[in-house]
Design an enzyme around this catalytic site. Structure first.
Site, PDB file in Angstrom:
ATOM      1  N   ASP A 341       0.853  -1.175   0.000  1.00  0.00           N
ATOM      2  CA  ASP A 341       0.000   0.000   0.000  1.00  0.00           C
ATOM      3  C   ASP A 341       0.895   1.233   0.000  1.00  0.00           C
ATOM      4  OD1 ASP A 341      -2.454   1.430   0.255  1.00  0.00           O
ATOM      5  OD2 ASP A 341      -2.009   1.729   2.368  1.00  0.00           O
ATOM      6  N   ASP A 646      -2.115  -0.936   5.864  1.00  0.00           N
ATOM      7  CA  ASP A 646      -2.503  -0.467   7.196  1.00  0.00           C
ATOM      8  C   ASP A 646      -3.982  -0.199   7.336  1.00  0.00           C
ATOM      9  OD1 ASP A 646      -2.671   1.718   5.551  1.00  0.00           O
ATOM     10  OD2 ASP A 646      -1.547   3.075   6.856  1.00  0.00           O
ATOM     11  N   ASP A 650      -7.149  -2.959   3.194  1.00  0.00           N
ATOM     12  CA  ASP A 650      -6.036  -3.870   2.915  1.00  0.00           C
ATOM     13  C   ASP A 650      -6.252  -5.262   3.508  1.00  0.00           C
ATOM     14  OD1 ASP A 650      -4.538  -1.839   1.639  1.00  0.00           O
ATOM     15  OD2 ASP A 650      -3.905  -1.090   3.585  1.00  0.00           O
TER      16      ASP A 650
END
Length: 911
Positions: A341, A646, A650
């Site tokens: 990410d 985070d 995700d």
């Protein structure tokens, strides 16, 4: 509410089209008046239809089931079989020892995994306790769990959104959706309907459950609750995903099945051959077959692997990486692709001003999140912000037209307010302004809050010596038309719109967010500020600030380290493609940085997506489904995938990946609980260090296997040779168990403490399809097994020929096996490199300690009468010990000669 309206709302409760409907149409469908709200009876009726505003729970495995799951492993089954066999031959003590090994192995895994599978509980924590609701024409504070579709709710700065809400009216509303969409910075919200096919990040009229209001206020109607919310949909997706076994577990399962099949096949053949060809009785051949099975099964190997993994866990903990599942340590060392990410992982999730674009030129600002420390440079030369041009005026405007606050928390600076305003306030403090003093010197009289309709924020301040100062900040396309002049070289001159457009286009092309600041002085001091006061224009343009969620400096180095180690890095984000591509360039991704949007991915089938993966490093506007699909596509191509993140969005991909890695400081609980590894410092560089530890763990496990199996090969070979040639067994089953215990506990464990080899991060990832025991390792195992077989049988026959008793001859064999393994231990510390150096003998203190323990145990076995009666051993003379030690030296030199030959032939690199 009418029954028909309830049925209609229930029918549409799970559909994602509220964002494209006009506000009045949404209210009609939900059967609610925004001036009255629902009455208690209607709310209770809807609660029956839709349920409470909570996520559905699922059965949780109890402690006993979690403990028993640790035993569900082929090699553990082999351990249990070995225990049953030893119990059957009457050796109850050894059977108990093996069972203790099984229990310890299961207990370590049980404690390490802890309360796994708590991802849904982490997601539920996003629901706030209370929220402001309109019921029966009155505003009430109600628990969020009591909300139903049709409830009118009120949102204010600092609130968590209690459900999925269609906005009816908004004033200056900005919501942080980074945990849901991955987009950095707060998003402007209003009540204007979005297009029917817009993604979550483009739905400005929607406020989603669990997101945070950073600025402004709004009124909205609840359109989805509980499992029907966007977070509920993600949790359902997460619940459907079965976590994968790690590469090591899959290979160990295959390895265990291979050993089991081989032992059964060869043991059966021995039994038949001995009875039919050699004429042994059935009881004799049964005892021989049992001895062969005990010799062949590496019963200590699971414990050695567990300890090796546990040591890796401890090393990673020192590097701030918390491991929740033991096998994840090795799996991280096997990854070929890291899907990461962007927001909060590669970047700080903290907006920072990188450039100050002034009429006189461009100033660069060192960006380190919200920390008010940094340098200002112009064309690479440091400048003094207190005296350079009108930078002090720009800094003052950023401070005054600002509602954010920064405060220090330990080593970090934390923000209260909007991330964009936090970046501007940090810039002002970097320029040397003292916030309390400047606010006191320029007291605010009035303010027009930022709203997306007008695209700016304006504040009115009293000036020293009378008069007032009007400060304006906002989108450049809204601020520039209100400016008549720009301040260039200390003089005001007309605004050069074309010049500004070119500069802004260059900054926007780098993925930066632009904010214009302007100022106007007034001779009088108005009592208030209204839109006409701003719309009259006549502002002086001070400059344009280009800001970005900057990459972490350590992340740049970590990406470079991963690429050097042959690990591909894929950035998956919910942010804009231009912003994501710019961050990719700054991180050092291979040029040119190719991007693929979520819309483009939707238009591809799995085959097309798989083909596009090879040429694409950045994926923008990605939803949770996109992230999950990308992970699965990479896994189908044979890659071992690590996914970092985070946010709530995700979590499904984290759970599906071979290794899920969550951020510990800023990560959501949902992400942490879905992951196997949590980075306590949110530092992407920690991930690169963890990959190194994973590779070391795998190397040490391979060393343990190639060290352990020759013991089993030599023991099993002796029994087979004795049956084929028809002479007395050189070693008994109970002596075999003793040798295995000594070599696999005191010696094999020493290899778990081996340090990284020099090239551990300089070589490419191992082939995911490569077997645990490669052709090279098979050759090494066979080679050493034959050496041990020849030495042990030769010494056994020698002792019998020269008058030794059977007990003494067998004692020589037991000691020869152990001494051979002590010598071979130092060979194995370097699979290919030469062990003829000082470091090979002194670099691992645990190996030296293991050697001393093994020698002490052999002395006890050989000379203590109690052990002699248990194990059928006898005392030896010095001449026998000399022959045993001499063979150990010969074996060490023979293996080193083989390694030297392979290095000379160029084959050592294939180890």
């Amino acid at each position: 509410m009418r029954n028909g309206a309830i049925e209609h709302a229930a029918k549409d409760h799970d559909l994602e089209k509220w964002h494209s409907e006009p506000a009045d149409a949404v209210l009609r469908k939900l059967g609610v008046d925004d001036g009255c709200g629902l009455d208690d009876a209607a709310a209770a009726q809807r609660s029956v239809v839709f349920g409470h505003n909570i996520l559905p729970s699922r059965p949780v495995r109890g402690p006993l089931r979690r403990f028993l799951s640790q035993i569900n492993n082929v090699l553990i089954y082999l351990l249990l079989a070995a225990s049953a066999i030893t119990f059957a031959i009457g050796d109850h003590i050894d059977a108990a020892v093996i069972l203790v090994v099984v229990l310890i192995n299961a207990l370590i895994g049980f404690l390490q995994e802890g309360n796994a599978e708590r991802a849904l509980q982490g997601i539920r924590s996003l629901l706030p306790f209370n929220t402001m609701v309109l019921r029966d024409r009155q505003r009430r504070q109600l628990p969020a769990g009591e909300l139903v579709p049709g409830d009118i709710v009120y949102l204010a700065s600092g609130d968590k959104v209690p459900a999925d809400v269609r906005l009816l009216a908004a004033r200056g509303l900005r919501i942080d959706e980074s945990a849901l969409t991955g987009e950095s910075g707060a998003v402007d919200k209003d009540s204007t309907p979005a297009t029917n096919d817009s993604g979550i990040a483009e739905r400005s009229c929607m406020a989603y459950c669990g997101t945070i209001v950073r600025h402004g206020a709004a009124t909205g109607v609840v359109v989805a609750t509980g499992a029907a919310t966007e977070i509920g949909r993600i949790s359902a997706l997460l619940d459907q995903i079965e976590p994968l076994d790690t590469p090591l577990l899959r290979k160990m399962a295959a390895f265990g099945r291979w050993i089991t099949g081989s032992v059964l096949a060869i043991g059966s053949a021995m039994f038949v051959f001995g009875m039919l060809v050699r004429g042994y009785s059935a009881p004799e051949m049964f005892a021989a077959a049992v001895g062969f099975a005990v010799a062949s099964v590496p019963e200590g190997l699971p414990a050695v692997i567990t300890v090796t993994l546990a040591i890796g866990v401890r090393r990673m903990a020192r590097r701030r990486a918390i491991v929740r599942r033991l096998p994840a340590v090795e799996a991280l060392g096997a990854v070929t692709v890291i899907c990461t990410d962007k927001t909060g992982t590669l970047t700080r999730n903290e907006m920072a001003v990188r450039q100050v674009i002034t009429p006189d030129g461009i100033l660069d600002v060192s960006a380190a999140g919200y920390a008010p420390h940094g340098r200002f440079t112009c064309a690479g030369v440091d400048i003094d912000p207190a005296t350079h041009g009108h930078l002090p005026d720009i800094a003052l405007a950023c401070l005054l037209c600002n509602d954010a606050q920064l405060h220090r928390s330990g080593e970090h600076w934390e923000l209260s307010g909007d991330p964009t305003e936090g970046a501007l306030l940090s810039l002002a403090m970097k320029a040397g302004l003292d916030e309390p003093r400047e606010r006191a010197a320029h007291p605010r009289i009035d303010v027009i809050p930022f709203e997306s309709e007008h695209g700016y924020m304006a504040t009115l301040h009293a000036s020293r010596g009378g008069g007032s100062r009007l400060v304006l900040k906002g989108a450049p396309e809204r601020v520039l038309p209100l400016c008549d002049t720009e301040r260039r070289l200390g003089h005001d001159r007309p605004v050069d719109a074309r010049d500004w457009q070119q500069r802004m286009a260059a900054a926007a092309g780098q993925g930066m967010r632009l904010i214009a600041v302007a100022m106007r002085t007034e001779a009088a001091e108005p009592a208030c500020l209204d839109f006409p006061d701003v719309q009259t224009g006549h502002f002086t343009l001070l400059g344009i600030l280009a800001m970005v969620d900057a990459p972490r400096e350590e992340a740049v180095q970590a990406v470079a380290a991963c690429l050097a180690a042959g690990i591909r890095v894929k950035m998956i984000t919910g942010d804009h493609a231009a912003t994501a591509a710019a961050i990719g360039e700054q991180l050092g991704f291979p040029q040119p940085v190719r991007t693929l949007s979520g819309t483009q991915m939707d238009a591809m089938d799995d085959t097309q997506l798989g083909a596009a993966l090879a040429a694409t490093d950045v994926f923008a506007r990605a939803t949770p489904e996109h992230k999950l699909r990308l992970v699965q596509a990479l896994q189908r191509s044979g890659d071992v995938v690590a996914m970092t993140g985070d946010g709530v969005n995700d979590a499904p991909a984290l759970k599906r990946a071979d290794v899920g890695v969550a951020m510990g400081r800023k990560g959501t609980e949902a992400a942490k609980e879905a992951a196997e590894i949590v980075l306590a410092d949110d530092n992407f560089a920690t991930l690169a260090a963890s990959v190194e530890e994973g590779r070391v763990v795998y190397d040490n496990i391979r060393k343990s296997i190639v060290f352990t199996l020759p013991t089993n090969g030599g023991e099993a070979g002796m029994l087979m040779l004795a049956i084929v040639l028809g002479f007395t067994l050189p070693i008994t089953p109970v002596q075999i168990l003793w040798v295995n215990m000594i070599t696999e506990v005191s010696l094999s464990l020493a290899l778990a403490f081996e340090k990284p080899e020099v090239d551990v991060m300089g070589r490419p990832p191992r082939d995911p399809g490569e077997p645990l025991v490669t052709g090279f390792l098979v050759w090494r195992i066979v080679f050493v097994s034959l050496l041990m077989l020849g030495g042990c049988v030769g010494l056994f026959l020698w002792e019998l020929e020269h008058g030794a008793s059977l007990a003494q001859a067998r004692t020589v064999v037991v000691n020869t096996l152990v001494i051979s393994h002590i010598a071979y231990l130092f060979n194995t510390r370097r699979l290919s490199a030469s062990a003829l150096c000082r470091e090979s003998f002194t670099g691992n203190r645990v190996a030296l300690l293991g050697m001393l323990v093994a020698l002490l145990c052999q002395v006890v076995l050989t000379y203590w009468s109690l052990f002699q009666s248990w194990f059928g051993t006898a005392a030896l003379g010095w001449d026998a010990w000399a022959r045993i030690a001499g063979f150990g030296v010969l074996l060490f030199l023979a293996v080193e000669a083989e390694k030297g030959w392979r290095r000379h032939a160029g084959a050592g690199a294939k180890a």
